[in-house]
Motif scaffolding. Structure first.
Motif, PDB file in Angstrom:
ATOM      1  N   ALA A   6       0.852  -1.176   0.000  1.00 18.90           N
ATOM      2  CA  ALA A   6       0.000   0.000   0.000  1.00 18.90           C
ATOM      3  C   ALA A   6       0.887   1.224   0.000  1.00 18.90           C
ATOM      4  N   ALA A   7       0.571   2.136  -0.856  1.00 16.43           N
ATOM      5  CA  ALA A   7       1.411   3.329  -0.951  1.00 16.43           C
ATOM      6  C   ALA A   7       0.558   4.542  -1.245  1.00 16.43           C
ATOM      7  N   LEU A  25      -3.887   7.550  -4.797  1.00 18.97           N
ATOM      8  CA  LEU A  25      -3.577   6.370  -4.006  1.00 18.97           C
ATOM      9  C   LEU A  25      -3.240   5.211  -4.914  1.00 18.97           C
ATOM     10  N   HIS A 126       0.299   7.056   8.378  1.00 18.87           N
ATOM     11  CA  HIS A 126      -0.533   6.320   7.417  1.00 18.87           C
ATOM     12  C   HIS A 126      -0.080   4.864   7.303  1.00 18.87           C
ATOM     13  N   GLU A 127       1.224   4.676   7.127  1.00 27.32           N
ATOM     14  CA  GLU A 127       1.730   3.308   6.937  1.00 27.32           C
ATOM     15  C   GLU A 127       1.693   2.505   8.229  1.00 27.32           C
ATOM     16  N   HIS A 130      -1.497   0.848   8.352  1.00 27.92           N
ATOM     17  CA  HIS A 130      -1.483  -0.367   7.523  1.00 27.92           C
ATOM     18  C   HIS A 130      -0.804  -1.528   8.260  1.00 27.92           C
ATOM     19  N   GLU A 149      -7.396   1.744   3.084  1.00 28.14           N
ATOM     20  CA  GLU A 149      -6.906   3.090   2.818  1.00 28.14           C
ATOM     21  C   GLU A 149      -7.757   4.138   3.527  1.00 28.14           C
ATOM     22  N   ALA A 152      -6.499   4.425   6.946  1.00 30.52           N
ATOM     23  CA  ALA A 152      -5.153   5.013   6.991  1.00 30.52           C
ATOM     24  C   ALA A 152      -5.199   6.515   6.713  1.00 30.52           C
TER      25      ALA A 152
HETATM   26 ZN   LIG Z   1      -2.254   3.457   2.242  1.00 32.60          ZN
END
Ligand SMILES: [Zn+2]
Length: 186
Positions: A6-7, A25, A126-127, A130, A149, A152
């Motif tokens: 996820a980024a 996203l 955010h990460e 996750h 997401e 996050a």
């Molecule tokens: Zn994310």
């Protein structure tokens, strides 16, 4: 082995508030991938009060401490290749800001981000969310990755708002809401 990355992507000039509008996203489900995140990432985990601060924030907001993770700095080009080589061509105007790699319990932060800034730290927040989701196996229960997401982004927005960055917080909050509607991804 299934890997899920996820980024969040950010414009190349993250200092401009307006450019955040272009944030997008990127969630990649890479099935059967052979790439090793550790092979190319820099040696050694980052340390610093800013990491502890982000962990403390996530713990306070969610009531659950994130699992032990290694935060590393990585070249944006490497992060780009890691998440989705096919989706982003060389003409794109965004960079991948941060990636969580469940298989290795790593959070990779783009080395162009200054950890002294709340915006950069918000990507770590955010990460970390996750990392928490994967530790709780939340990714096995959601109807689409966008739900992960949504959480996050919501926590990231709370962090930005707490730091006085209300505009950025609002944009990410809206982006998270769109994501969690499961309309973007498969
Ligand atoms: Zn994310």
């Amino acid at each position: 082995m299934r890997k899920l990355y996820a980024a969040i992507t950010v414009p190349r000039r993250p200092s401009r508030t307006g450019a955040l509008m272009a944030s997008a996203l990127l969630v990649t489900l890479a099935v059967g991938g052979h790439r090793s995140a550790l092979a190319e990432s820099p040696v050694g985990c980052l340390a610093g009060d800013w990491i502890a601060e982000a962990v403390a924030f996530v713990t306070e907001e969610t009531g659950v401490p994130p699992p032990d993770i290694c935060v590393r700095s990585a070249n944006p080009a490497y992060l780009m290749r890691l998440v989705l080589p096919a989706a982003l061509d060389s003409t794109n105007k965004e960079i991948v800001a941060a990636v969580y790699v469940p298989a290795t319990h790593e959070i990779l932060l783009a080395d162009v981000l200054d950890p002294g800034t709340p915006l950069a730290r918000s990507y770590l927040v955010h990460e970390l969310v996750h990392a928490q989701q994967f530790a709780a196996h939340a990714h096995e229960r959601v109807s689409c990755p966008g739900v992960l997401e949504g959480d996050a982004y919501a926590t990231q927005a709370l962090y930005l708002r707490a730091k006085g960055l209300g505009d950025e917080a609002f944009l990410l909050q809206v982006l998270g809401m769109f994501q969690s509607a499961c309309g973007y991804s498969d």
